[in-house]
Design an enzyme around this catalytic site. Structure first.
Site, PDB file in Angstrom:
ATOM      1  CB  SER A 113       4.531   2.216  11.506  1.00  0.00           C
ATOM      2  OG  SER A 113       4.671   2.987  10.359  1.00  0.00           O
ATOM      3  CG  HIS A 114       0.946   4.783  10.664  1.00  0.00           C
ATOM      4  ND1 HIS A 114       1.462   3.565  10.279  1.00  0.00           N
ATOM      5  CD2 HIS A 114      -0.383   4.627  10.701  1.00  0.00           C
ATOM      6  CE1 HIS A 114       0.477   2.724  10.071  1.00  0.00           C
ATOM      7  NE2 HIS A 114      -0.659   3.339  10.326  1.00  0.00           N
ATOM      8  CE  LYS A 126       9.269  -3.889   9.836  1.00  0.00           C
ATOM      9  NZ  LYS A 126       8.758  -3.384   8.566  1.00  0.00           N
ATOM     10  CG  ASP A 277       6.244   6.636   9.355  1.00  0.00           C
ATOM     11  OD1 ASP A 277       7.427   6.806   8.994  1.00  0.00           O
ATOM     12  OD2 ASP A 277       5.718   5.521   9.415  1.00  0.00           O
ATOM     13  CG  ASP A 279       8.560   3.032  11.067  1.00  0.00           C
ATOM     14  OD1 ASP A 279       7.750   3.869  10.637  1.00  0.00           O
ATOM     15  OD2 ASP A 279       8.620   1.868  10.638  1.00  0.00           O
ATOM     16  CG  ASP A 281       8.177   2.957   7.250  1.00  0.00           C
ATOM     17  OD1 ASP A 281       7.469   3.864   7.740  1.00  0.00           O
ATOM     18  OD2 ASP A 281       7.947   1.736   7.415  1.00  0.00           O
ATOM     19  NE  ARG A 282       2.746   4.484   6.995  1.00  0.00           N
ATOM     20  CZ  ARG A 282       1.453   4.225   7.004  1.00  0.00           C
ATOM     21  NH1 ARG A 282       0.584   5.202   6.910  1.00  0.00           N
ATOM     22  NH2 ARG A 282       1.016   2.987   7.111  1.00  0.00           N
ATOM     23  CD  GLU A 364      -3.040   3.364   0.220  1.00  0.00           C
ATOM     24  OE1 GLU A 364      -3.372   4.400   0.822  1.00  0.00           O
ATOM     25  OE2 GLU A 364      -2.751   2.304   0.789  1.00  0.00           O
ATOM     26  CE  LYS A 376       5.507   2.427   4.563  1.00  0.00           C
ATOM     27  NZ  LYS A 376       5.333   1.095   5.165  1.00  0.00           N
TER      28      LYS A 376
END
Ligand code: G16
Length: 543
Positions: A113-114, A126, A277, A279, A281-282, A364, A376
């Site tokens: 991810s990030h 995952k 980010d 991947d 999703d953010r 958040e 997300k």
């Protein structure tokens, strides 16, 4: 081609965190490390022979070799077909979309991810279930248990698969279909939002800037924002994915997206800025010289959902993670729909969405999404905002200020202390747990403690209980201090302090969050004994 059975020893540190197993690349490069975890997944998920999986990752360093290993192991373990993104690429929301669209048994997503990438950076893996969402805690626990007793794994002895050309090939008895990683996702986005209205907005003098942070969303943003919606090429920055994200930290926040922040705070800033980010999703949303907190963003999307084609029929309910501000709770009350409070981690939203209890959810930690997939979704949030702006013909700042004027403002900030010695970070948590009794009813200036506890969640769908999900100190005026340890870091410990105060007074809404929360921040530092226990004078990141 023959199937080889290889003997191995368990590693005892393969416990999935908030979102899968994340470690340094060097950990995954240890002989058998990746293979053990993949075999532990296959040993735990009870896939029928011939089942279909989706496979892809965010393109970070080690993505390609890992994809090859997983393909050969999937074939040896009796899977029938794998849909793999071209070049081994699939953003996390796109992987979720493909799992759902083609009704596969599940998917394996490679991403940290990030977290930073490159040979010295992080890697992650995952399993997502057939609903397209991260495996539930029950499944991740089963994978961890399997990893602790593993003695062997299976691998097909075969040359690597060609991943750069779209098409179908065979790997032993298994079909490998290399798919376009973008098209299914882009089609889904087009079905949700009013693309004609957004195209119109972008054809005028409304300027946008999207920072892909040299991560996976570059090609997705080019296809959707540039080609399908007509944004000029200069609307995209850092849009070429790189294995090490150009040396950056692909985390869309005010600290790690400095180039975008500088652009959006300049005199001639564009009207709308966003970043995603590693991947995809953010998301971070900015207006001209204006930052939208993720908690406010969720509340505003919910309050304006009727302007978006996919959600105009109404929302079944909304959900947020516990540390996320209660701004969305106020919207839910006004709309007379339920609002659920879950632990941190997208996996907790899956059951609620599958049961039809929730349409929108968010956190958040710069995550927002809906039941269109079970992850997300960064670009989805960007399109949602553009759809609202097109429909309301107002600036980002005006939309947020009107929202605050109507609902009041949940002033919010998060302090991250990264790279702490694990003992120090755990010391803060133990100290807080030991202080619950003495804190109850205590006064700190204008704040009186109403409740303090360690958050526990009972899933309303399957009844599973998750304890120890973060310490809550709630004051009589509903201000909150939340303290928890990150579950996604790979080095030392990251301690997060979340601060929230509610202010209905429009006259105060011009205040910077740090000003408005100044007293609460001091209370938090005092209660946690942060400085004494960690030696840190300042947080690493403030959002
Ligand atoms: C992951 C989860 C998110 C969660 C975040 C929290 O995000 O998917 O649901 O909010 O971790 O991280 P931490 O435990 O560090 O506070 P991502 O984007 O890293 O997959």
């Amino acid at each position: 081609m023959s199937i080889r059975t290889i003997s191995t020893q368990p590693f005892l540190d393969q416990k999935p965190g908030t979102s899968g197993l994340r470690k340094k690349v060097s950990a995954f490069q240890k002989p058998h490390y990746l293979e053990n975890f993949v075999q532990a997944i296959f040993n735990s998920i009870n896939a029928p022979k011939g089942a279909m999986l989706v496979l892809g990752g965010d393109g970070r360093y080690y993505n390609r070799p890992a994809i090859q290993v997983i393909l050969k192991m999937a074939s040896a373990n009796g899977f029938g077909k794998i849909l793999v993104g071209q070049g081994g690429i699939l953003s996390t929301p796109a992987a979720s979309c493909v799992i759902r669209k083609y009704k596969t048994f599940g998917g394996i997503i490679l991403s940290a991810s990030h977290n930073p990438g490159g040979p010295d950076g992080d890697f992650g893996i995952k399993f997502n279930s057939s609903n397209g969402g991260p495996a539930t805690e029950t499944v991740t626990e089963a994978i961890f248990s399997a990893s602790k007793i593993i003695g062997q794994y299976q691998l097909l002895d075969t040359p690597d698969v060609e991943l750069d050309t779209i098409g179908t090939s065979k790997l032993g008895d298994m079909i490998v279909e290399v798919i376009d990683p973008v098209s299914d996702y882009a089609e889904l986005m087009e079905s949700l939002f009013d693309f004609a209205a957004i195209r119109n907005l972008l054809a005028g003098d409304f300027r946008i800037k999207f920072d892909a942070m040299h991560a996976v969303t570059g090609p997705y943003a080019a296809e959707i924002l540039q080609y399908r919606l007509g944004a000029p090429a200069e609307s995209l920055m850092n849009a070429v994915p790189l294995e090490d994200f150009g040396g950056g930290h692909p985390d869309p926040n005010l600290t790690y997206a400095p180039e975008l922040v500088k652009t959006m705070y300049a005199d001639n800033a564009p009207d709308f800025g966003a970043a995603s980010d590693g991947d995809g999703d953010r998301n971070m949303i900015l207006g001209k010289q204006f930052f939208v907190t993720p908690s406010d963003s969720l509340a505003i999307l919910a309050a304006n959902a009727s302007l978006v084609p996919a959600y105009k029929g109404g929302l079944a309910g909304v959900a947020r993670s516990m540390p996320t501000s209660a701004a969305v709770d106020r919207v839910a009350r006004a709309m007379n729909i339920p609002c659920f409070e879950t632990p941190t981690g997208w996996k907790f939203f899956g059951n609620l969405m599958d049961a039809g209890k929730v349409t929108l959810c968010g956190e958040e930690s710069f995550g927002t999404g809906s039941n269109h997939v079970r992850e997300k979704d960064g670009l989805w949030a960007v399109l949602f905002w553009l759809n609202i702006i097109a429909a309301r013909d107002q600036s980002v700042e005006a939309i947020v200020r009107e929202h605050w004027a109507h609902f009041g403002r949940n002033v919010y900030s998060r302090y991250d202390y990264e790279g702490l010695p694990v003992e120090d970070a755990q010391g803060v948590m133990r100290h807080l747990q030991a202080s619950f009794q003495s804190l109850a009813g205590a006064n700190f200036g204008k704040y009186t403690v109403k409740l303090c506890d360690d958050f526990s969640y009972t899933d309303p769908v399957d009844g599973s209980v998750s304890n120890g999900q973060g310490i809550r100190i709630i004051f009589t005026d509903d201000s909150r201090i939340i303290v928890r340890l990150s579950g996604t870091g790979t080095e030392g410990a990251t301690l997060r302090i979340y601060l929230e105060a509610y202010d209905p007074e429009v006259a105060n809404h011009h205040l910077d969050a740090q000003q408005a929360l100044a007293e609460l921040i001091q209370v938090a530092l005092k209660i946690t004994e942060l400085k004494q226990r960690t030696g840190r004078e300042e947080p690493t990141v403030i959002t």
